[in-house]
Scaffold this active site. Sequence first.
Site, short mmCIF file in Angstrom:
data_model
loop_
_atom_site.label_atom_id
_atom_site.label_comp_id
_atom_site.label_asym_id
_atom_site.label_seq_id
_atom_site.Cartn_x
_atom_site.Cartn_y
_atom_site.Cartn_z
N CYS A 157 0.66 -1.28 0.04
CA CYS A 157 -0.14 -0.38 0.08
C CYS A 157 1.09 1.10 -0.20
CB CYS A 157 -1.26 -0.02 1.42
SG CYS A 157 -1.77 -1.16 1.26
N HIS A 187 -5.81 5.36 -1.45
CA HIS A 187 -6.12 6.28 -0.46
C HIS A 187 -5.78 7.65 -1.40
CE1 HIS A 187 -6.07 9.79 3.41
NE2 HIS A 187 -7.40 8.66 3.27
N VAL A 189 -3.96 10.63 -0.23
CA VAL A 189 -2.06 10.69 0.30
C VAL A 189 -1.23 9.55 -0.11
CG1 VAL A 189 -3.15 11.40 2.78
CG2 VAL A 189 -2.26 9.14 2.68
N LYS A 190 -1.89 8.56 -1.18
CA LYS A 190 -1.03 7.98 -1.62
C LYS A 190 -0.44 8.43 -3.09
CE LYS A 190 -1.08 3.98 1.11
NZ LYS A 190 -2.40 4.84 2.65
N THR A 191 0.39 7.45 -3.31
CA THR A 191 0.72 8.34 -4.79
C THR A 191 0.31 8.67 -6.14
OG1 THR A 191 3.21 7.34 -4.73
CG2 THR A 191 2.97 7.78 -6.53
#
Length: 396
Positions: A157, A187, A189-191
Amino acid sequence: MIPYGRHTIEDDDIAAVADVLRSEALTGGAAVGRFETALAAVSAAPHAVVCASGTAALHLVAMGLGLGPGDAVVVPSVTFLATANAARYVGADVRFADVDPDTGLMTPETLEEALARPSPGRPRAVIAVHLNGQCADMAGLLTVAERHGLTVVEDACHALGGAYRLDGIRHPVGAAPRSAAACFSFHPVKTVAMGEGGAITTRDDALADRVRRFRNHGMTRDPGAFTETAQAFDPSGAANPWYYEMAEPGFNYRASDLHCALGASQLAKLDRFLARRRALAARYDRALEPFAPLVRPIPRGPTEDDGWHLYVALIDFAALGQTRARVMERLRVAGIGTQVHYLPVHRQPYYRALDPDITLPGADAYYARCLSLPLFPDLDDGAVERVAATLGEILS
């Protein structure tokens, strides 16, 4: 205010979602397949199955592997709650492994220690977490897991776009060359952001089929899989057009076309996003050098092309005579957001009640010093210098 993480949404992302809104299918349409095809290409895996979240991905894999009561899953304590909870969702026990105190990653040695520790359940699987974007030592973990007959699942993740080597061959995270599957989160805030979303990549045809069914209530409309022939087929032998079957229950873990359209648009920018994150991480490394050894980056491991989801500094708060909460508050007042990833899961009340005597010194040492600093593609170089300088002033 500079947040610790933030999505980067551009005009083409908005246009991709708007196109779906103008289409005939908001869910279950072509955008889902397009995203899965793109993710499979990025991860070099034959199958990519998109779902509602990274948590759903972990749960689906646990179901797909047939884990359940009497089984135990080894999980590093430094991770998000979902990694351990996925085992509990299917009734399996969780056996926590300690981690390297400087990287937060489970190691072959800590995996061996966890397997040797008396604990409920027969170990059947281990979830290797690629923390902050750094890959775990997959060669070492696989060696231990295979010796003990364990199935390996990668919690990727944090690590989309990263890579590691096995037997001298570079594998993108998600290729799962000797793992059962890899699980991703999208999500904000993920890359790569989908709003909410997750995915599973795997080389196992049967596992891919099972998780596809489980994400949609356990239903199948494949006539070749029907078992109730009297109600499934008409007198001519043709499948009734309305018919579906459920051999075992699943969940509504689907991802909509809206999410997948955004995800595919974002995925096309993965190389650019990663290059920026890596450049910012290198700038942080240099900016924090004057504060060593009391403040330092997490050590870099031997893995390749880390997919930096988080930039974590290790701060010796005790030696500096400051509490982490006070430092975070002073940074917040200065307009800088930070976060802690993570409180070791074995210290959560639910898991503490299940194993009150467990002690994991590596996890505790990592947790005591870690602080996630702002990192996202739109962060400018000057902001990195400002964060480092402000942190230095507070700690001095």
